[in-house]
Design a protein around this motif. Structure first.
Motif, short mmCIF file in Angstrom:
data_model
loop_
_atom_site.label_atom_id
_atom_site.label_comp_id
_atom_site.label_asym_id
_atom_site.label_seq_id
_atom_site.Cartn_x
_atom_site.Cartn_y
_atom_site.Cartn_z
N LEU A 258 0.80 -1.22 0.00
CA LEU A 258 0.00 0.00 0.00
C LEU A 258 0.84 1.27 0.00
O LEU A 258 0.34 2.34 -0.38
CB LEU A 258 -0.93 0.01 1.22
N ASP A 259 2.09 1.20 0.45
CA ASP A 259 2.90 2.42 0.55
C ASP A 259 4.09 2.44 -0.40
O ASP A 259 4.91 3.36 -0.34
CB ASP A 259 3.37 2.64 1.98
N GLY A 260 4.21 1.45 -1.28
CA GLY A 260 5.25 1.48 -2.31
C GLY A 260 6.64 1.16 -1.83
O GLY A 260 7.61 1.47 -2.52
N ASP A 261 6.78 0.51 -0.66
CA ASP A 261 8.12 0.19 -0.16
C ASP A 261 8.56 -1.22 -0.54
O ASP A 261 9.62 -1.68 -0.12
CB ASP A 261 8.19 0.38 1.34
N ALA A 538 -0.11 -9.31 -5.16
CA ALA A 538 1.26 -9.52 -4.67
C ALA A 538 2.31 -8.89 -5.57
O ALA A 538 3.48 -8.79 -5.18
CB ALA A 538 1.54 -11.02 -4.53
N ALA A 539 1.93 -8.42 -6.77
CA ALA A 539 2.87 -7.70 -7.62
C ALA A 539 3.19 -6.35 -6.98
O ALA A 539 2.41 -5.82 -6.18
CB ALA A 539 2.28 -7.50 -9.02
N ILE A 540 4.34 -5.78 -7.33
CA ILE A 540 4.76 -4.53 -6.72
C ILE A 540 4.92 -3.45 -7.78
O ILE A 540 5.10 -3.73 -8.97
CB ILE A 540 6.08 -4.70 -5.94
N ALA A 541 4.85 -2.18 -7.34
CA ALA A 541 5.01 -1.04 -8.25
C ALA A 541 6.42 -0.47 -8.20
O ALA A 541 6.82 0.26 -9.11
CB ALA A 541 4.00 0.05 -7.90
N SER A 542 7.18 -0.78 -7.15
CA SER A 542 8.54 -0.27 -7.03
C SER A 542 9.48 -1.02 -7.96
O SER A 542 9.15 -2.11 -8.46
CB SER A 542 9.02 -0.37 -5.59
N GLN A 543 10.66 -0.45 -8.19
CA GLN A 543 11.65 -1.09 -9.07
C GLN A 543 12.77 -1.75 -8.28
O GLN A 543 13.94 -1.73 -8.67
CB GLN A 543 12.23 -0.08 -10.06
N ALA A 544 12.40 -2.34 -7.15
CA ALA A 544 13.38 -3.06 -6.34
C ALA A 544 12.67 -4.07 -5.47
O ALA A 544 11.51 -3.87 -5.08
CB ALA A 544 14.19 -2.10 -5.48
N TYR A 545 13.37 -5.14 -5.17
CA TYR A 545 12.81 -6.18 -4.29
C TYR A 545 13.94 -6.77 -3.47
O TYR A 545 15.01 -7.10 -4.01
CB TYR A 545 12.13 -7.27 -5.11
N ARG A 546 13.73 -6.90 -2.15
CA ARG A 546 14.75 -7.39 -1.25
C ARG A 546 14.30 -8.71 -0.62
O ARG A 546 13.14 -8.86 -0.25
CB ARG A 546 15.04 -6.37 -0.15
#
Length: 655
Positions: A258-261, A538-546
């Motif tokens: 929800l917050d793009g982190d 579960a997909a993300i909008a940011s361009q990084a995943y840790r």
């Protein structure tokens, strides 16, 4: 930072406007007989999907042929009022379906089936929780509790399934009458350990018999951690490692960032043990725990499904909340804009949206303008059972298509009047247009009050081009913290003809080249990029995943996903993780253990204890002797060194 829902309403840019494309470029037509092997159902003609009412459904490519298949389970009153039928429909790829029986899948009504990859073998598995008997009822002696079931099935990718005998999921359900939310189970890797976890809400009737009134079941929100792809483990205190999630039922549970982190947060709505409508947002702390935000105020809703979707194309999902606010006795349909700082603002949508109960939401771009539209069925404030398509005009303005109830909106097309069931937007024939499928309680169209229908998207006849795949991301990079084995995967944005870059979502996988296990945010084919499921939260909008990985050699990839749920090919790379300090531990004569943020020690002589967090920062340095405990501030992985008489022992603890 705690979340806040701002009570201000958007004015000006969010006021009702039809300056953008109108719903006149939208067209759907009902498929009369999509099931080729199915005969007549009582008084229903041959070729229809089995009818159903108050249950969920799931679309997923369980046999890896590149087409979405369908699963749901419910009674079909045209055949039997008592029997719950297990419905697995294989998509033949030519626009038709075949109903098949697959042992050991068990019939489970009032359910919310979810396709996911439990064991990272690249094949879709299935989780189903609900009731095996449609007429389950609360009784004082608890003799019917055996009707409540929870199943987890491993798929082999070729159509076969094997049930996990002890999957660890408690048998719960989310209501056995109409109006309940049917998206009450959600999947996603909330702790970034490479395995997909679960959250679900509903009644835990096993604890009901301890209540003063036996009808008052225990309302719960349960978070399950996937343990190495073998089973699920209930997390009893996921809120800062100290508290349980607040119990709710007759509502929804959604894992989404929800917050793009890049970490999955949790939205829950429903009815509490206080007999009030409530809703909560839990923010992911990135260490396996959540922080509870402020309760949702007047939009905390019951007897419907609430969800999230990026409606304004900025990469952050809005809250879409439907249902009855029992405290005020009214039906609602509320959109709250995501402000990007863990706050939300209720949007003034004028008279466009009608308050509903029994609402079941689906999202996607039906007319290739790059904007996310809303398909919903519900029982309206002013109109009876109705299926609406709200066509996104931009700036959080929508136009209505498909209102069937006496055509009150005067639009060009209509859907059947279906509510309280399950609505989906999927491209079942892979022609580049999102089609509509729904089941539920109907008004008209069936004398038994139930329908299950597929509607083809005919936008091609409106000169709307077919959707094509977005471009894959570029600029892949890997950063590894050798002290903690934390790996950060990053990339440059992809692009698409219709979806703006800010609205693209991303899906990533990591494959261990030694074991063959492949961890992925959303199930997809690593060769073609085909997305195997329709549920994409579960997909993300940011361009990084840790994520944290053990030592080994890995292949990885990342794809773009557009507003229609279509995936690009994967951009791919490789990397290696060396042994970290946390993996190189030695144990001496001291006895060290720990759980729930407490380290227990037993030393024969005076010694010194140092505690380091997962980033290598020293958080405790103390002299101790004998037995005792030491507390740490947060749940996580810790390195503990004990020095006695000049000798040092090292311990790795998960606290």
């Amino acid at each position: 930072m705690r979340s806040r829902i701002l009570l201000a309403l958007c004015i000006g840019t969010c006021s009702l406007s039809l300056a953008a494309q109108t719903a006149s470029n939208v067209k759907f037509s009902k498929i009369a007989a999509p099931v080729t092997n199915q005969g007549a159902q009582g008084n229903r003609p041959a070729g229809e999907f089995y009818h159903a009412t108050y249950t969920g459904a799931a679309w997923g490519d369980y046999d890896n042929d590149g087409f979405l298949d369908l699963y749901y389970s419910d009674r079909n009153t045209h055949i039997s009022d008592n029997t719950v039928f297990n419905n697995l429909y294989h998509n033949s790829g030519d626009g038709t379906f075949t109903r098949i029986l697959r042992a050991p899948l068990s019939s489970t009504a009032f359910s919310c089936p979810v396709w996911l990859d439990i064991n990272n073998d690249g094949n879709l598995d299935l989780v189903v929780s609900g009731l095996s008997n449609w007429h389950y009822g609360w009784n004082e002696d608890g003799s019917q509790l055996g009707y409540i079931r929870a199943h987890a099935y491993l798929g082999d990718g070729q159509g076969g399934f094997t049930e996990i005998d002890d999957c660890g999921i408690r048998p719960i359900f989310n209501g056995h009458t109409g109006g309940k939310g049917h998206n009450w189970v959600s999947a996603g890797d909330y702790d970034h350990d490479g395995y997909v976890d679960l959250v679900m809400t509903g009644f835990d009737d096993i604890n009901r018999l301890n209540k003063v009134h036996f009808e008052d079941a225990m309302r719960v929100v349960y978070l399950y951690r996937n343990i190495g792809g073998t089973r699920f483990e209930l997390q009893s205190t996921p809120v800062m490692g100290e508290k349980a999630l607040r119990g709710l039922t007759d509502g929804s549970a959604v894992l989404a960032d929800l917050d793009g982190d890049g970490w999955l947060d949790l939205l829950t709505t429903g009815y509490s043990e206080k007999h009030m409508s409530e809703g909560y947002i839990y923010w992911n702390n990135g260490d396996g725990t959540f922080s509870e935000g402020d309760p949702l105020p007047v939009w905390a809703l019951t007897s419907a499904s609430s969800s999230v979707a990026d409606l304004d194309g900025d990469g952050l999902p809005e809250l879409v909340l439907t249902g009855i606010y029992y405290d005020a006795g009214r039906k609602c349909f509320t959109i709250c804009k995501n402000n990007g700082d863990r706050t939300f603002t209720a949007v003034d949508t004028g008279d466009t949206f009608e308050g509903i109960d029994g609402g079941q939401l689906a999202f996607g771009d039906v007319n290739q303008d790059g904007r996310t539209d809303i398909l919903v069925g519900g029982h309206g404030q002013n109109h009876e059972h109705t299926t609406w398509l709200y066509v996104n005009q931009g700036d959080l303005n929508f136009e209505v298509y498909g209102a069937y109830y006496n055509d009150p909106f005067g639009k060009l097309g209509s859907f059947s009047r279906v509510t309280h069931g399950s609505h989906h937007l999927i491209d079942y024939d892979n022609d580049g247009y999102l089609d509509a499928w729904f089941l539920g309680w109907c008004n008209g169209g069936c004398s038994n009050g139930c329908l299950t229908e597929l509607w083809h998207n005919d936008c091609a006849g409106k000169d709307i081009p077919a959707n094509t795949s977005p471009s894959a991301p570029a600029g892949l990079a890997v950063t590894i913290d050798r002290a903690t084995s934390m790996v950060e995967l990053s990339w440059q944005p992809g692009s698409d003809d219709f979806t703006p870059a800010s609205a693209l979502r991303y899906n990533a996988y990591v494959k261990n080249l030694s074991t063959g296990e492949c961890s992925m945010l959303v199930p997809a084919d690593t060769l073609s990029g085909f997305v195997k499921v329709s549920a994409l939260n579960a997909a993300i909008a940011s361009q990084a995943y840790r994520l944290r990985l053990p030592a080994g050699n890995y292949a990885w990839g990342v794809q773009s996903i557009d507003t229609s749920g279509r995936g690009s090919h994967f951009a791919k790379g490789t990397f290696a993780v060396q042994s970290s300090a946390l993996d190189r531990v030695t144990e001496g004569s001291a006895h060290i253990s720990g759980a729930k943020r407490r380290i227990r020690y037993d030393l024969a002589t005076m010694g010194n204890i140092c505690v380091y967090d997962a980033q290598g920062k020293q958080v405790i340095n103390t002299r101790v002797n004998g037995c005792g405990t030491i507390s740490v501030a947060c749940i996580g992985i810790y390195l503990v060194t004990v020095t006695q008489q000049g000798k040092t022992s090292t311990y790795k603890l998960a606290l």
